[in-house]
Motif scaffolding. Structure first.
Motif, mmCIF file in Angstrom:
data_model
loop_
_atom_site.group_PDB
_atom_site.id
_atom_site.type_symbol
_atom_site.label_atom_id
_atom_site.label_comp_id
_atom_site.label_asym_id
_atom_site.label_seq_id
_atom_site.Cartn_x
_atom_site.Cartn_y
_atom_site.Cartn_z
ATOM 1 N N ALA A 186 0.826 -1.214 0.000
ATOM 2 C CA ALA A 186 0.000 0.000 0.000
ATOM 3 C C ALA A 186 0.863 1.267 0.000
ATOM 4 N N PHE A 187 2.052 1.222 0.618
ATOM 5 C CA PHE A 187 2.955 2.375 0.603
ATOM 6 C C PHE A 187 3.393 2.683 -0.831
ATOM 7 N N TYR A 188 3.811 1.663 -1.554
ATOM 8 C CA TYR A 188 4.291 1.862 -2.924
ATOM 9 C C TYR A 188 3.177 2.360 -3.830
ATOM 10 N N ASP A 189 1.976 1.845 -3.638
ATOM 11 C CA ASP A 189 0.836 2.301 -4.427
ATOM 12 C C ASP A 189 0.502 3.761 -4.109
ATOM 13 N N ALA A 190 0.547 4.122 -2.804
ATOM 14 C CA ALA A 190 0.274 5.507 -2.398
ATOM 15 C C ALA A 190 1.364 6.443 -2.908
ATOM 16 N N MET A 191 2.611 5.985 -2.873
ATOM 17 C CA MET A 191 3.712 6.812 -3.373
ATOM 18 C C MET A 191 3.571 7.011 -4.882
ATOM 19 N N ALA A 192 3.176 5.972 -5.588
ATOM 20 C CA ALA A 192 2.972 6.088 -7.039
ATOM 21 C C ALA A 192 1.875 7.098 -7.343
ATOM 22 N N THR A 193 0.792 7.062 -6.590
ATOM 23 C CA THR A 193 -0.295 8.023 -6.768
ATOM 24 C C THR A 193 0.199 9.440 -6.507
ATOM 25 N N SER A 194 1.015 9.605 -5.477
ATOM 26 C CA SER A 194 1.569 10.924 -5.165
ATOM 27 C C SER A 194 2.481 11.418 -6.281
ATOM 28 N N LEU A 195 3.241 10.518 -6.891
ATOM 29 C CA LEU A 195 4.128 10.914 -7.983
ATOM 30 C C LEU A 195 3.344 11.439 -9.185
ATOM 31 N N LEU A 196 2.104 11.000 -9.321
ATOM 32 C CA LEU A 196 1.281 11.465 -10.436
ATOM 33 C C LEU A 196 0.879 12.924 -10.284
ATOM 34 N N THR A 197 0.762 13.406 -9.023
ATOM 35 C CA THR A 197 0.258 14.762 -8.796
ATOM 36 C C THR A 197 1.255 15.712 -8.143
ATOM 37 N N ASN A 198 2.252 15.187 -7.442
ATOM 38 C CA ASN A 198 3.197 16.055 -6.737
ATOM 39 C C ASN A 198 4.040 16.828 -7.737
ATOM 40 N N SER A 199 4.163 18.133 -7.530
ATOM 41 C CA SER A 199 4.878 18.981 -8.488
ATOM 42 C C SER A 199 6.204 19.514 -7.954
ATOM 43 N N LEU A 210 5.816 2.730 -13.149
ATOM 44 C CA LEU A 210 4.772 3.173 -14.073
ATOM 45 C C LEU A 210 4.454 4.653 -13.878
ATOM 46 N N ALA A 211 4.451 5.110 -12.618
ATOM 47 C CA ALA A 211 4.136 6.508 -12.312
ATOM 48 C C ALA A 211 5.175 7.464 -12.887
ATOM 49 N N LEU A 212 6.380 6.984 -13.127
ATOM 50 C CA LEU A 212 7.413 7.842 -13.715
ATOM 51 C C LEU A 212 6.990 8.382 -15.073
ATOM 52 N N GLY A 213 6.131 7.643 -15.767
ATOM 53 C CA GLY A 213 5.676 8.074 -17.077
ATOM 54 C C GLY A 213 4.838 9.334 -17.036
ATOM 55 N N MET A 214 4.222 9.631 -15.907
ATOM 56 C CA MET A 214 3.367 10.811 -15.767
ATOM 57 C C MET A 214 4.013 11.916 -14.936
#
Length: 135
Positions: free
Chosen positions: A53-66, A91-95
């Protein structure tokens, strides 16, 4: 502390233990954070691993954190998780449009077939990452 209005620019959680759901809350808070540029986390050696769940939450944050430019996750013990758990991060690195350095250390980096598409997809669309360390 990391939510909106924080003035913290660097956070290093070295050899920390987290209560159930604690590491996920930290990762989720980065969604709203607008000042943190460096985030390093290294669980305590007595911690088996951080939950998926940490990695999934971090990935979600990478999508929006500026603002986050450097992310480091380091395990100091041999009981580290396999590399498959970081697929969502890759995968989140792509966004992501800001991250310049990602270091994932101490993982069991036997490249599983399921990880290769995540590497290809995330890195293929990323234009800002300068350093990716898989140690």
């Amino acid at each position: 502390v990391l939510r909106q209005g924080s003035s913290i620019t660097s956070l290093d959680l070295y050899q920390c233990s987290f209560p159930e759901g604690g590491s996920e809350q930290i990762a989720s808070a980065l969604n709203e954070n607008a000042t943190l540029t460096t985030f390093k986390i290294s669980p305590s050696p007595d911690t088996i691993s951080i939950h998926q769940a940490f990695y999934d939450a971090m990935a979600t944050s990478l999508l929006t954190n500026s603002t986050l430019q450097e992310l480091s996750i380091e395990y100091l013990v041999r009981a580290a998780p396999t590399s498959v758990c970081v697929s969502s991060l890759l995968l989140a690195l792509g966004m992501n449009k800001m991250l310049r350095k990602m270091c994932l250390s101490g993982f069991n980096f036997i490249i599983a077939e399921s990880l290769i598409p995540a590497l290809h997809e995330g890195l293929g669309k990323n234009s800002t990452l300068e350093i990716l360390e898989l140690i």
